[in-house]
Design an enzyme around this catalytic site. Structure first.
Site, mmCIF file in Angstrom:
data_model
loop_
_atom_site.group_PDB
_atom_site.id
_atom_site.type_symbol
_atom_site.label_atom_id
_atom_site.label_comp_id
_atom_site.label_asym_id
_atom_site.label_seq_id
_atom_site.Cartn_x
_atom_site.Cartn_y
_atom_site.Cartn_z
ATOM 1 C CD GLU A 224 68.247 70.260 97.267
ATOM 2 O OE1 GLU A 224 68.015 70.418 98.485
ATOM 3 O OE2 GLU A 224 68.227 69.146 96.724
ATOM 4 C CB SER B 197 63.478 58.776 87.198
ATOM 5 O OG SER B 197 63.863 59.641 86.155
ATOM 6 C CE LYS C 242 64.877 64.484 92.329
ATOM 7 N NZ LYS C 242 66.264 64.266 92.811
#
Lengths: 408, 277
Positions: free
Chosen positions: A123, A390, A101
């Protein structure tokens, strides 16, 4: 030759179009108030992505703050145990803040600064994007407000605390299903109200144009590195790529730089939850149909009246009823394959990697691992595949323990 | 001429501003909606705006979000909303009805099918909040086929170029969102809204309605000095929220509030007529 034909087709790949369409998907489906701010964002993004100073600053941040390049690790013991293709793991779990991210939040925060915005909103579902946003906001001295579904706050308490330590305000969202989709609604409401000084960092390749393209471009560093790394170690491209898909940012980040390599197949793995047949899942590409939500047209989980349905997944980061519009297009065009893996299968992947390779993966990434194991078994040892690992699993200790009846 | 243009033409002749109440269809339950629509007309409404419940009302504030949730607890669908309009039309063939909602329920029904069903039910205009004109080509052609007015928003952020784009696409009237925010937000700057609407009139030749943040008769009257229509939503829906189990009283309260607004609007008009004479 069949190959030549496919290659010609894929070399034409230049999506989205000027207004953000991937075939019939994507676009800008927002209330009028946001149209001009989105156009300003698109213009700023298109300008800075080609700006040498901006790129230099981004590259330095990715190197020195995020810790890139992330390694490409050959999971040899796991590959041997499965007895099929060699499995390489792209180690996004080793990034600062523990997931892919941050690649995107670093990029968008630099853009926010260039645009003179003083306030960041985001969010978050599992909390990874919220943490990654709070992190870059802290570093740049920007105010940060993170919207998070009240239900997610309960199951991801540790990430909530991390965000607060980083100086962010975490706002619980009590409306609707109290999860990620409702957090996105609330962030949009904040943005429309405070649009003059606020930059909305969307965490995935969804939302209105330019977000799907912009987030993809910031995440594509994953695939660019992986492509160089695998060529360096094995002298050839992988046969397959595997990544989990919630909104789909880590998957598109890995896939995109390979999109013209017609011989590399791509597998996006959705959350089948308790099983697609139960209806309790989060797999719009496998079991949904097209509709319009959160600013774009894409595959959705919706009922016959167009109401968005509740989703279920053991992993909060995949618990979303939509998916990035580029995945919708890659599905329809046949360039990528989309499959789904249940909670139970993902947990098996979680345990396998932990025990066999000494790497504790995030539950989201565990979906990709579980499918990679199945896929590798059908391939030969001369073949290889890359799984996008990830994120790391530290945040999921509590969830796994509770599920397995263990008190931590 | 559509019911909407007829209505504005008539009001213009009388020098009056349209009063446009909004309620969410099916709130607090489906059987209450049609009686409420009639009560609002009796209290002085010129056009009814009927909300189509959607699970993810991104442009709405907390009051209308809760209204949506109350309606969806009864599974109120777009088909149900059209049925309510059909029922309303049995007694009222004159008052224009505008549906306001989000694109996805229309998308799932199919544009052509919806346009036909809506026109048959007696709907006059449709405002899909998350559909800007750039994405609306197919929707507009479907609406034109059955003479539905596509109603679009203008916002404080809209520049002149976009205002022209919106004006070209719009039918019936354009709806100026009077503030940056969601429905029911506070702090309406009436003077700034007035200046913006005056500017919009240079670019748009259909009527201009104003909504978002109009709470009481005083604000409605102030806005009516420059708007062709005044839209009131959250202030009315809050009355429903307070009378979920006593809607007979709720209807009376809503009628009272609308009556005050009607009076305030008409007072402005008569003062201006005296000044002009």
């Amino acid at each position: 030759m069949e190959h030549a034909k496919t290659e010609t087709h894929s070399e034409d790949y230049a999506l989205p179009d000027e207004r953000g369409h991937f075939g019939p998907y994507g676009g800008m489906f927002v209330a009028e108030t946001l149209m001009v701010p989105l156009q300003e964002l698109r213009d700023a993004y298109q300008r800075y992505i080609q700006d040498a100073d901006f790129q230099r600053e981004l590259d330095l941040d990715l190197q020195n703050y995020v810790g890139r390049p992330s390694p490409l690790y050959l999971a040899s013991r796991w590959s041997d145990e499965i007895g099929g293709a060699r499995i390489y793991l792209k180690r996004e779990d080793l990034n600062h803040t523990g997931a892919h991210k941050v690649n995107n939040t670093v990029g968008q925060a630099l853009l926010a600064k260039r645009m003179g915005k003083t306030r960041i909103i985001a969010e978050t579902g599992a909390g990874q994007h919220g943490v990654a946003s709070a992190t870059v906001a802290a570093r740049l001295g920007l105010e940060c407000v993170v919207y998070m579904g009240a239900e997610d706050i309960e199951r991801q308490a540790q990430n909530v605390y991390r965000m607060k330590l980083l100086g962010a305000t975490v706002v619980p969202v009590e409306s609707g299903s109290r999860t990620l989709k409702d957090a996105l609604n609330e962030a949009m409401r904040d943005w429309v109200t405070n649009v003059d000084n606020t930059f909305y960092i969307i965490g995935t390749v969804a939302g209105p144009h330019p977000y799907p393209a912009m987030v993809r471009d910031f995440q594509a560093v994953i695939g660019r590195e992986a492509r160089q790394q695998i060529l360096a170690v094995s002298g050839r491209l992988p046969d397959a790529l595997v990544a989990c898909v919630g909104g789909g940012s880590n998957a598109i980040g890995l896939f995109y730089p390979f999109i013209n390599d017609a011989d590399v197949s791509m597998y996006g793995v959705e959350a089948a939850g308790n099983g697609l047949e139960t209806g309790e899942h989060a797999a719009p590409l496998c079991a949904g149909r097209p509709g319009v939500l959160h600013g774009n047209r894409t595959y959705l989980m919706e009922d016959n009246n167009g109401q968005i349905q509740h989703t279920h997944s053991v992993s909060a980061g995949l618990d979303y009823p939509g998916v990035g519009p580029e995945h919708a297009w890659l599905k329809d065009s046949g360039r990528a394959n989309y499959v789904a893996v249940t909670d139970a299968e993902a947990l098996q992947g979680f345990h396998d990697l932990t025990r066999i390779e000494g790497i504790i993966p995030a539950l989201e990434s565990s979906h990709a691992l579980a499918y990679a194991a199945k896929l590798a078994a059908t391939m030969s040892p001369e073949q290889s595949l890359i799984v996008n690992l990830s994120g790391r699993g530290d945040k999921d200790m509590h969830t796994v323990a509770v599920r397995e009846g263990i008190e931590v | 001429m559509s019911r909407i243009s007829d209505c504005f033409a008539q009001l213009r002749q009388q020098g009056r501003t349209a009063l446009v109440p909004y309620v969410t269809a099916g709130d607090p339950e489906p059987s209450e909606t049609v009686p409420l629509m009639h009560a609002m007309v009796t209290a002085g409404a010129d056009i009814i705006e009927l909300g189509v419940p959607f699970s993810d009302p991104m442009a709405d504030g907390p009051v209308i979000q809760k209204a949506t949730e109350r309606a969806l607890a009864h599974d109120v669908s777009l088909t149900d909303v059209l049925r309510m309009v059909t029922e309303f039309r049995q007694q009222d063939d004159a008052t224009p009805v505008v549906l306001m909602g989000y694109l996805n329920p229309v998308e799932v029904m199919g544009y052509a099918k919806f346009a036909k069903a809506a026109a048959q039910a007696g709907v006059d205009g449709v405002l899909t909040v998350d559909l800007p004109p750039e994405e609306a080509g197919d929707v507009i052609s479907a609406f034109r086929q059955t003479h539905l007015d596509p109603i679009f928003l203008l916002a404080p952020t809209t520049d002149d170029e976009r205002t022209r784009t919106v004006a070209n696409a719009a039918g019936g009237f354009v709806y100026y969102v009077s503030l940056k925010g969601v429905t029911g937000a506070a702090n309406l700057d009436v003077q700034a809204v007035g200046e913006k609407v005056a500017h919009i009139r240079n670019l748009v030749d259909i009527p201009v309605g104003v909504g978002f943040g109009i709470k009481d008769a005083k604000t409605a009257a102030a806005v009516s000095r420059f708007a062709d229509a005044v839209v009131v939503g959250s202030a009315l829906v809050r009355q429903i929220e307070q009378h979920v189990n006593s809607m007979k009283q709720g209807r009376i309260e809503i009628g009272k509030l609308l009556g005050e607004m009607r009076q305030a609007l008409d007072d402005v008009q008569s003062v201006e007529q005296v000044q002009h004479s």
